[in-house]
Write an enzyme that holds these catalytic residues in place. Structure first.
Site, PDB file in Angstrom:
ATOM      1  CB  THR A  54     -13.115  32.361 -27.878  1.00 44.43           C
ATOM      2  OG1 THR A  54     -14.167  31.761 -27.927  1.00 44.43           O
ATOM      3  CG2 THR A  54     -12.999  32.589 -26.132  1.00 44.43           C
ATOM      4  CE1 TYR A  55      -9.833  32.589 -35.925  1.00 50.45           C
ATOM      5  CE2 TYR A  55     -10.620  30.535 -36.140  1.00 50.45           C
ATOM      6  CZ  TYR A  55     -10.093  31.631 -36.499  1.00 50.45           C
ATOM      7  OH  TYR A  55      -9.742  31.610 -37.980  1.00 50.45           O
ATOM      8  N   PRO A  56     -14.089  32.803 -33.575  1.00 50.71           N
ATOM      9  CG  PRO A  56     -14.605  34.444 -35.188  1.00 50.71           C
ATOM     10  CD  PRO A  56     -13.582  34.012 -34.182  1.00 50.71           C
TER      11      PRO A  56
ATOM     12  CG  HIS B  67      -9.706  27.326 -33.550  1.00 47.53           C
ATOM     13  ND1 HIS B  67      -8.712  28.244 -33.049  1.00 47.53           N
ATOM     14  CD2 HIS B  67      -9.551  27.256 -34.945  1.00 47.53           C
ATOM     15  CE1 HIS B  67      -7.932  28.476 -34.327  1.00 47.53           C
ATOM     16  NE2 HIS B  67      -8.462  27.909 -35.097  1.00 47.53           N
TER      17      HIS B  67
END
Length: 322
Positions: A94-96, A144
């Site tokens: 997933t988004y870092p 996020h």
């Protein structure tokens, strides 16, 4: 400017184990205690046992992932960011660039599937429903959520990834399993012996339940050269037990300076800078953001203000002058 100071301890050899005195600054005092106790009997005056629990770690945000990757496998913050960014573009994680260590409630079903796939054929994993519930918190997810592997990672040929990408993906997967696993339980024992009116003590640790540590240890043994340090158990003793004719010796020690930063500890210091004294002049805590901290460190190195010496970050003369 650190000036190391010498200090002494007196140790009593009790056969299967050793007990030591508190630190003594004066060598003459240490020698007197050594002579006083050598060959004398020691009595077990106290045994304190305490069961402790250690909760599983939280899921990774970018900074905690960079810290762990540096501590365990020696990657720089930039190398970790590059790896996780590359895998995000391949839809494997997933988004870092996140500062959250939680997931949202609506992810439970998909995360259950990911956990069951990760846990296949593993005898070191035991799901804890309570800890599974702790990884979700809508209020602690802003833009996020935490970094976890995706379903796509199970369909991809992992052999196509670089060695760094493989190990970072393994680290992210390991952390997800650890976070929902059972607690680590151990028993701390402190034994105090009295000899000629002076107290000497030793500590021991016995594992009650490995819990999430079993998964963590498997990752470490598979991906690093680190050996697990074995705790030496204290033999069974009882209060009032007499140990005949102990041998006494003096050991010499020095105080240690603060350790130089590693990327792990520097990232933590950057993340928490200003945390204790938020004022009008300091609008928020932290130097940089999860996305920019690696770049800040790399710039200091490339400009010649800081040098990497193994894992340590050492300021150069130019850096000190600046």
């Amino acid at each position: 400017n650190f000036a190391k100071e010498k200090f002494f301890k007196v140790a009593l050899d009790c056969g299967d184990f050793e007990v030591t005195s508190d630190s003594i600054k004066d060598e003459v005092e240490a020698k007197e205690l050594q002579k006083l106790t050598d060959g004398e009997d020691a009595v077990c005056s106290s045994i304190k046992e305490e069961i402790k629990k250690e909760n599983p770690p939280k899921l990774f945000d970018l900074t905690s992932l960079q810290r762990e990757a540096n501590k365990l496998i020696g990657l720089t913050a930039q190398q970790t960011l590059d790896c996780v960014q590359s895998m995000y573009e391949k839809k494997l994680v997933t988004y870092p660039r996140t500062d959250s260590q939680y997931l949202t409630d609506d992810m439970q079903e998909s995360v259950c599937k990911i956990i069951s796939l990760l846990a296949e054929n593993r005898d070191d994993f035991n799901l804890d429903e309570k800890n599974f519930g702790k990884i979700y918190d809508n209020k602690k997810v802003s833009d996020h959520h935490a970094i976890i592997p995706t379903m796509e990672s199970f369909k991809t040929d992992i052999s196509t990834l670089s060695s760094n990408e493989k190990v970072v993906l393994d680290l992210i997967s390991t952390r997800l399993l650890c976070a929902v696993s059972t607690c680590y339980e151990f028993k701390n024992t402190v034994v105090t012996l009295t000899c000629k009116g002076k107290d000497f003590s030793t500590k021991g640790k016995t594992i009650v339940s490995e819990g999430y540590k079993a998964i963590e240890d498997k990752f470490i043994s598979s991906n690093t050269a680190k050996e697990k340090t074995k705790e030496k158990p204290i033999p069974q003793l009882y209060e009032g037990q007499v140990i005949k004719g102990v041998k006494s010796k003096i050991t010499e020690h020095f105080t240690s300076p603060p350790k130089p930063f590693t990327e792990d500890t520097l990232l933590s210091a950057m993340e928490n800078a200003g945390k204790t004294d938020i004022t009008e002049a300091v609008e928020r805590k932290g130097l940089g953001t999860p996305a920019t901290r690696a770049g800040i460190i790399e710039k200091l190195v490339s400009c010649g203000f800081v040098e990497r010496t193994k894992k340590q970050l050492i300021p150069t003369p130019a850096g000190i002058n600046l």
